[in-house]
Motif scaffolding. Structure first.
Motif, PDB file in Angstrom:
ATOM      1  N   ALA A 107       0.827  -1.209   0.000  1.00  0.00           N
ATOM      2  CA  ALA A 107       0.000   0.000   0.000  1.00  0.00           C
ATOM      3  C   ALA A 107       0.863   1.262   0.000  1.00  0.00           C
ATOM      4  O   ALA A 107       0.611   2.203  -0.767  1.00  0.00           O
ATOM      5  CB  ALA A 107      -0.927  -0.008   1.210  1.00  0.00           C
ATOM      6  N   ASP A 111       1.194   3.928  -3.088  1.00  0.00           N
ATOM      7  CA  ASP A 111       0.823   5.316  -2.800  1.00  0.00           C
ATOM      8  C   ASP A 111       1.926   6.278  -3.229  1.00  0.00           C
ATOM      9  O   ASP A 111       1.676   7.276  -3.911  1.00  0.00           O
ATOM     10  CB  ASP A 111       0.560   5.486  -1.300  1.00  0.00           C
ATOM     11  N   VAL A 132      -4.286   7.773  -3.857  1.00  0.00           N
ATOM     12  CA  VAL A 132      -4.357   7.318  -2.465  1.00  0.00           C
ATOM     13  C   VAL A 132      -5.228   6.078  -2.334  1.00  0.00           C
ATOM     14  O   VAL A 132      -4.887   5.122  -1.624  1.00  0.00           O
ATOM     15  CB  VAL A 132      -4.887   8.456  -1.563  1.00  0.00           C
ATOM     16  N   THR A 133      -6.359   6.065  -3.040  1.00  0.00           N
ATOM     17  CA  THR A 133      -7.281   4.929  -2.967  1.00  0.00           C
ATOM     18  C   THR A 133      -6.675   3.682  -3.592  1.00  0.00           C
ATOM     19  O   THR A 133      -6.820   2.570  -3.065  1.00  0.00           O
ATOM     20  CB  THR A 133      -8.603   5.280  -3.672  1.00  0.00           C
ATOM     21  N   ALA A 136      -4.387   1.778  -1.282  1.00  0.00           N
ATOM     22  CA  ALA A 136      -5.075   0.920  -0.314  1.00  0.00           C
ATOM     23  C   ALA A 136      -5.547  -0.375  -0.960  1.00  0.00           C
ATOM     24  O   ALA A 136      -5.435  -1.460  -0.377  1.00  0.00           O
ATOM     25  CB  ALA A 136      -6.261   1.673   0.281  1.00  0.00           C
ATOM     26  N   ILE A 177      -6.899  -0.658   5.997  1.00  0.00           N
ATOM     27  CA  ILE A 177      -6.114   0.292   5.195  1.00  0.00           C
ATOM     28  C   ILE A 177      -7.016   1.024   4.201  1.00  0.00           C
ATOM     29  O   ILE A 177      -6.910   2.246   4.023  1.00  0.00           O
ATOM     30  CB  ILE A 177      -4.988  -0.447   4.445  1.00  0.00           C
ATOM     31  N   SER A 181      -7.868   5.075   3.956  1.00  0.00           N
ATOM     32  CA  SER A 181      -7.486   5.764   2.718  1.00  0.00           C
ATOM     33  C   SER A 181      -8.682   6.401   2.020  1.00  0.00           C
ATOM     34  O   SER A 181      -8.581   7.526   1.508  1.00  0.00           O
ATOM     35  CB  SER A 181      -6.791   4.778   1.765  1.00  0.00           C
ATOM     36  N   ALA A 185      -9.212  10.236   1.009  1.00  0.00           N
ATOM     37  CA  ALA A 185      -9.518  10.608  -0.373  1.00  0.00           C
ATOM     38  C   ALA A 185     -10.784  11.446  -0.450  1.00  0.00           C
ATOM     39  O   ALA A 185     -10.860  12.421  -1.213  1.00  0.00           O
ATOM     40  CB  ALA A 185      -9.657   9.348  -1.224  1.00  0.00           C
TER      41      ALA A 185
END
Length: 427
Positions: A107, A111, A132-133, A136, A177, A181, A185
């Motif tokens: 992750a 990222d 960001v998503t 995760a 996670i 995230s 977001a």
């Protein structure tokens, strides 16, 4: 729908035969999972479905979605049986540490890579909330494909013993996670960071899933004692897995707090409690695995049919997807390598465990559905990137898993089917 489902199962099984009698004769052993996925693509909306053979639209696939949910439930139930008390005592600490470490490593690396790519390409090509998503989502691993390869080739050894618990843990770790995230977001898109959605809801979901699974496992163990026939015990087990899948689909809101369940985690807990409490569990689980084999085949064929080949025409998706795939693989491999070294695992575990964690599908696609809350544009971008990566992972991943387990000496070089035929000819 029945006709299309029957065609899907037949196509998947025939594709395994085609693989064995073509590339198999050259010594290349493709896992059945790969054959099922390719068969699904063939009978899906982008190929034979266009001429009315197989599934002609996403609506037809949605109509049989319940089969995929049921199959995932039984897959999770089977994985839960790997958490027996004796094996947990032997490697529980290692599996827990490696499972968390490699998920977090994947992750974080994804990222960092995608945020840097977003700064290079611009926010209009790759928005930061999407980056960001996707980081995760990278934490999740596909338990179904991994379990199918292990079962098909009868893998056994230190890598396999660690692999199954780690894959099972990925669901819980990935859920936490992802929840954090997606909250960040959403804040980036104009909202405010909500402590309830970022911290409390994912923890409540994990706790409720564990409690429901444990309760159902305890009740199932008590009811199994009422029967003396293994067939009736199997029927009771199947009914409880189906009941657990149905119950885990419910959700209730108490203010901002969401009381929900992860069906994978619930069914894993059901399998774990049942196998540790019921004295008949070994025989029942063996029968359950044979009964559910056709269901697994249908699941993977339907997964292949859902892969949208249209994403291959978008260069942006291809570029971001390629970075996502490569960096996630690096995170899984080096995360497993570093954490297994810290836990003083054997050389084969350090070298090959990370490779077996590459496949990705069901849990990641479930996260994609939740990511639609970011809006149509960003949600659609996430969906296309993950679909492209799943297309690659699910076709290449099972083969890499088989190759890694073979190199680790946990799969025989010859297929069991060939060995059995050779013995029959000698007789």
């Amino acid at each position: 729908m029945l006709l299309s489902t029957a065609l899907a199962l037949s196509a998947g099984l025939l594709m395994t035969r085609l693989f064995k009698y073509t590339v198999g004769r050259k010594g290349i052993m493709f896992p059945d999972v790969t054959a099922f996925l390719i068969a699904g693509i063939i009978v899906g909306p982008y190929m034979l479905g266009r001429i009315g053979i197989g599934f002609s639209s996403s609506e037809e696939l949605e109509a049989v979605k319940i089969l995929s949910s049921v199959a995932l439930g039984f897959i999770a139930f089977d994985i839960g049986s790997e958490f027996r008390a004796a094996s947990i005592k032997e490697m529980g600490k290692s599996a827990l540490f490696i499972g968390i470490f490699q998920s977090a490593a994947a992750a974080i690396l994804v990222d960092i890579a995608l945020i840097l790519l977003s700064m290079k390409l611009g926010d209009d090509v790759l928005p930061l909330p999407v980056a960001v998503t996707l980081g995760a989502i990278a934490s999740a691993t596909a338990p179904a494909a991994t379990l199918m390869v292990v079962r098909q080739f009868k893998a056994k050894g230190p890598v396999t013993d660690l692999l199954l618990p780690i894959v099972a843990l990925d669901d819980a770790v990935g859920l936490v996670i992802f929840a954090v995230s997606i909250g960040i977001a959403q804040a980036m898109t104009g909202g405010a960071i909500n402590l309830v959605s970022v911290v409390i809801n994912p923890l409540v979901e994990i706790l409720c899933s564990l409690l429901l699974g444990a309760l159902m496992g305890y009740i199932l163990t008590l009811l199994e004692k009422l029967f003396f026939s293994n067939s009736n015990r199997l029927s009771m087990t199947i009914s409880f897995v189906l009941m657990t899948i149905a119950l885990s689909s419910r959700e209730v809101y108490i203010g901002q707090v969401r009381i929900a369940f992860s069906s994978l985690l619930v069914c894993m807990t059901l399998g774990t409690v049942f196998c540790n409490m019921c004295e008949y569990s070994a025989d029942v689980m063996g029968r359950s695995q044979r009964w559910s084999a056709p269901l697994y085949a249908v699941f993977f064929v339907l997964s292949g049919a859902r892969l949208e080949l249209s994403v291959l025409s978008d260069w942006g998706v291809m570029l971001i997807g390629a970075v996502y795939i490569l960096v996630r693989c690096a995170g899984k491999y080096y995360g497993a390598l570093l954490s297994s070294t810290m836990m003083k695992c054997g050389e084969n575990v350090r070298k090959y465990l990370g490779i077996t964690l590459f496949p990705q599908a069901g849990v990641a696609l479930g996260m994609v559905v939740s990511a639609q809350s970011l809006g149509e544009n960003m949600g659609g971008m996430i969906r296309n990137i993950v679909l492209f990566s799943v297309l690659v992972y699910e076709i290449v991943g099972p083969m890499l898993t088989r190759m890694a387990l073979t190199a680790a000496g946990e799969i025989e070089s010859k297929q069991p089917e060939r060995v059995n035929r050779a013995r029959f000819k000698k007789r």
